[in-house]
Write a protein that holds these residues in place. Structure first.
Motif, PDB file in Angstrom:
ATOM      1  N   PHE A  10       0.856  -1.188   0.000  1.00  0.00           N
ATOM      2  CA  PHE A  10       0.000   0.000   0.000  1.00  0.00           C
ATOM      3  C   PHE A  10       0.892   1.238   0.000  1.00  0.00           C
ATOM      4  CE2 PHE A  10      -2.364   3.346   2.142  1.00  0.00           C
ATOM      5  CZ  PHE A  10      -3.509   3.360   1.378  1.00  0.00           C
ATOM      6  N   ILE A  11       0.748   2.041  -1.020  1.00  0.00           N
ATOM      7  CA  ILE A  11       1.502   3.291  -1.112  1.00  0.00           C
ATOM      8  C   ILE A  11       0.503   4.426  -0.941  1.00  0.00           C
ATOM      9  CG2 ILE A  11       3.005   4.713  -2.552  1.00  0.00           C
ATOM     10  CD1 ILE A  11       3.742   2.117  -4.042  1.00  0.00           C
ATOM     11  N   ARG A  12       0.739   5.247   0.055  1.00  0.00           N
ATOM     12  CA  ARG A  12      -0.183   6.330   0.373  1.00  0.00           C
ATOM     13  C   ARG A  12      -0.056   7.491  -0.607  1.00  0.00           C
ATOM     14  NH1 ARG A  12      -1.737   5.168   5.370  1.00  0.00           N
ATOM     15  NH2 ARG A  12      -0.323   4.043   6.718  1.00  0.00           N
ATOM     16  N   ARG A  13      -1.175   8.198  -0.763  1.00  0.00           N
ATOM     17  CA  ARG A  13      -1.135   9.429  -1.537  1.00  0.00           C
ATOM     18  C   ARG A  13      -0.384  10.502  -0.763  1.00  0.00           C
ATOM     19  NH1 ARG A  13      -6.484  12.470  -2.628  1.00  0.00           N
ATOM     20  NH2 ARG A  13      -7.237  10.361  -2.536  1.00  0.00           N
ATOM     21  N   LEU A  14      -0.548  10.508   0.560  1.00  0.00           N
ATOM     22  CA  LEU A  14       0.146  11.458   1.432  1.00  0.00           C
ATOM     23  C   LEU A  14       0.926  10.651   2.468  1.00  0.00           C
ATOM     24  CD1 LEU A  14       0.520  14.450   2.230  1.00  0.00           C
ATOM     25  CD2 LEU A  14      -1.411  14.161   3.764  1.00  0.00           C
ATOM     26  N   PRO A  15       2.245  10.605   2.369  1.00  0.00           N
ATOM     27  CA  PRO A  15       3.041   9.824   3.326  1.00  0.00           C
ATOM     28  C   PRO A  15       2.905  10.352   4.755  1.00  0.00           C
ATOM     29  CG  PRO A  15       4.357  10.442   1.416  1.00  0.00           C
ATOM     30  CD  PRO A  15       3.066  11.186   1.312  1.00  0.00           C
ATOM     31  N   GLU A  16       3.246   9.507   5.722  1.00  0.00           N
ATOM     32  CA  GLU A  16       3.062   9.851   7.135  1.00  0.00           C
ATOM     33  C   GLU A  16       3.846  11.091   7.527  1.00  0.00           C
ATOM     34  OE1 GLU A  16       4.228  10.127  11.255  1.00  0.00           O
ATOM     35  OE2 GLU A  16       5.592   9.362   9.719  1.00  0.00           O
ATOM     36  N   PHE A  17       5.074  11.233   7.063  1.00  0.00           N
ATOM     37  CA  PHE A  17       5.877  12.390   7.451  1.00  0.00           C
ATOM     38  C   PHE A  17       5.269  13.685   6.931  1.00  0.00           C
ATOM     39  CE2 PHE A  17       9.321  15.439   6.914  1.00  0.00           C
ATOM     40  CZ  PHE A  17       9.836  15.451   8.196  1.00  0.00           C
ATOM     41  N   LYS A  18       4.827  13.675   5.680  1.00  0.00           N
ATOM     42  CA  LYS A  18       4.202  14.880   5.122  1.00  0.00           C
ATOM     43  C   LYS A  18       2.875  15.161   5.804  1.00  0.00           C
ATOM     44  CE  LYS A  18       6.393  14.768   0.628  1.00  0.00           C
ATOM     45  NZ  LYS A  18       6.218  14.711  -0.814  1.00  0.00           N
ATOM     46  N   PHE A  19       2.159  14.108   6.195  1.00  0.00           N
ATOM     47  CA  PHE A  19       0.908  14.252   6.948  1.00  0.00           C
ATOM     48  C   PHE A  19       1.183  14.936   8.285  1.00  0.00           C
ATOM     49  CE2 PHE A  19      -2.267  11.911   9.744  1.00  0.00           C
ATOM     50  CZ  PHE A  19      -3.374  12.633   9.321  1.00  0.00           C
ATOM     51  N   TRP A  20       2.176  14.446   8.998  1.00  0.00           N
ATOM     52  CA  TRP A  20       2.541  15.041  10.288  1.00  0.00           C
ATOM     53  C   TRP A  20       3.006  16.485  10.107  1.00  0.00           C
ATOM     54  CZ3 TRP A  20       7.569  16.722  11.263  1.00  0.00           C
ATOM     55  CH2 TRP A  20       7.752  17.263  12.528  1.00  0.00           C
ATOM     56  N   TYR A  21       3.852  16.720   9.133  1.00  0.00           N
ATOM     57  CA  TYR A  21       4.411  18.057   8.921  1.00  0.00           C
ATOM     58  C   TYR A  21       3.315  19.066   8.570  1.00  0.00           C
ATOM     59  CZ  TYR A  21       7.640  21.651   7.271  1.00  0.00           C
ATOM     60  OH  TYR A  21       8.330  22.823   7.089  1.00  0.00           O
ATOM     61  N   ALA A  22       2.371  18.668   7.719  1.00  0.00           N
ATOM     62  CA  ALA A  22       1.278  19.561   7.338  1.00  0.00           C
ATOM     63  C   ALA A  22       0.375  19.869   8.528  1.00  0.00           C
ATOM     64  CB  ALA A  22       0.470  18.944   6.199  1.00  0.00           C
ATOM     65  N   ILE A  23       0.091  18.869   9.366  1.00  0.00           N
ATOM     66  CA  ILE A  23      -0.737  19.097  10.550  1.00  0.00           C
ATOM     67  C   ILE A  23      -0.018  20.018  11.525  1.00  0.00           C
ATOM     68  CG2 ILE A  23      -1.640  17.986  12.635  1.00  0.00           C
ATOM     69  CD1 ILE A  23      -2.538  15.686  10.920  1.00  0.00           C
ATOM     70  N   THR A  24       1.266  19.806  11.726  1.00  0.00           N
ATOM     71  CA  THR A  24       2.030  20.634  12.652  1.00  0.00           C
ATOM     72  C   THR A  24       2.097  22.076  12.163  1.00  0.00           C
ATOM     73  OG1 THR A  24       3.321  18.700  13.253  1.00  0.00           O
ATOM     74  CG2 THR A  24       4.225  20.818  13.882  1.00  0.00           C
ATOM     75  N   LYS A  25       2.373  22.268  10.872  1.00  0.00           N
ATOM     76  CA  LYS A  25       2.394  23.628  10.327  1.00  0.00           C
ATOM     77  C   LYS A  25       1.035  24.292  10.466  1.00  0.00           C
ATOM     78  CE  LYS A  25       3.822  23.175   6.146  1.00  0.00           C
ATOM     79  NZ  LYS A  25       4.288  23.380   4.771  1.00  0.00           N
TER      80      LYS A  25
END
Length: 195
Positions: free
Chosen positions: A108-123
């Protein structure tokens, strides 16, 4: 004389650009160092969300900012739970989700990887927190309606996403490494010590 002043301002601009580049590189360095530490990153973001919630609670306002943040996080969550190649939208010759039990396993390859998900939420949380210090963003709204509307959006969106997961037989969450039990020992072959 004018040429001297122009050189001074261009030197200052170059120094400012160099300093900005150094700060950007330092920020990227620490961001890269935090990549393998997912638990600590999420703990830090949870603390930030808690501080934001305290700020909203004590200010008794800025509900529209929280609503916007909630909609943005919901949008990020959809990207996090969705496959990179959606079989409904674009049939591809590349790696796709298996649709039958006999299909070959494809990760399973995500459209939004976990790191980018975390970074976007934090920003987004940092931006929302900084917006709470400006009264122009404190729009008077009746917050229970916003909360109910967000809950309806969340339920409908997650229902659609779960139906998509069921239809294409994928699970976007992996909890650690998969462990295969192999052959199970029968009750007669297990030995117990009496001493």
């Amino acid at each position: 004389m004018e040429g001297v002043g122009g050189d001074d301002s261009s030197t200052a601009a170059a120094a400012l650009n160099q300093r900005r580049h150094e700060v950007s590189r330092l920020f990227q360095y620490y961001l890269d160092k935090s990549t393998p530490h997912a638990l600590y990153r999420w703990i830090g973001t949870s603390i930030l969300v808690f501080v934001l919630a305290l700020r909203i609670y004590y200010a008794q306002g800025f509900y529209i900012i929280v609503y916007g943040l909630g909609i943005y996080i919901l949008n990020l969550l959809i990207g996090f739970l969705s496959p990179l190649v959606d079989p409904e939208i674009e049939p591809s010759d590349g790696p796709m989700l298996p649709t039958k039990g006999s299909d070959e396993f494809k990760p399973f390859i995500r459209r939004l990887p976990e790191f980018k998900f975390w970074y976007a939420i934090t920003k987004a949380c940092c931006v929302a927190f900084s917006m709470t210090f400006f009264s122009v963003f404190d729009v008077p709204v009746f917050w229970p309606i916003l909360l109910c509307y967000w809950m309806v959006l969340f339920v409908l969106t997650m229902k659609r996403q779960i139906m998509h997961m069921i239809k294409y037989k994928y699970i976007p969450l992996n909890i650690g490494k998969q462990k295969y039990g192999g052959k199970k020992a029968s009750a007669t072959t297990t030995s117990s010590r009496a001493d």
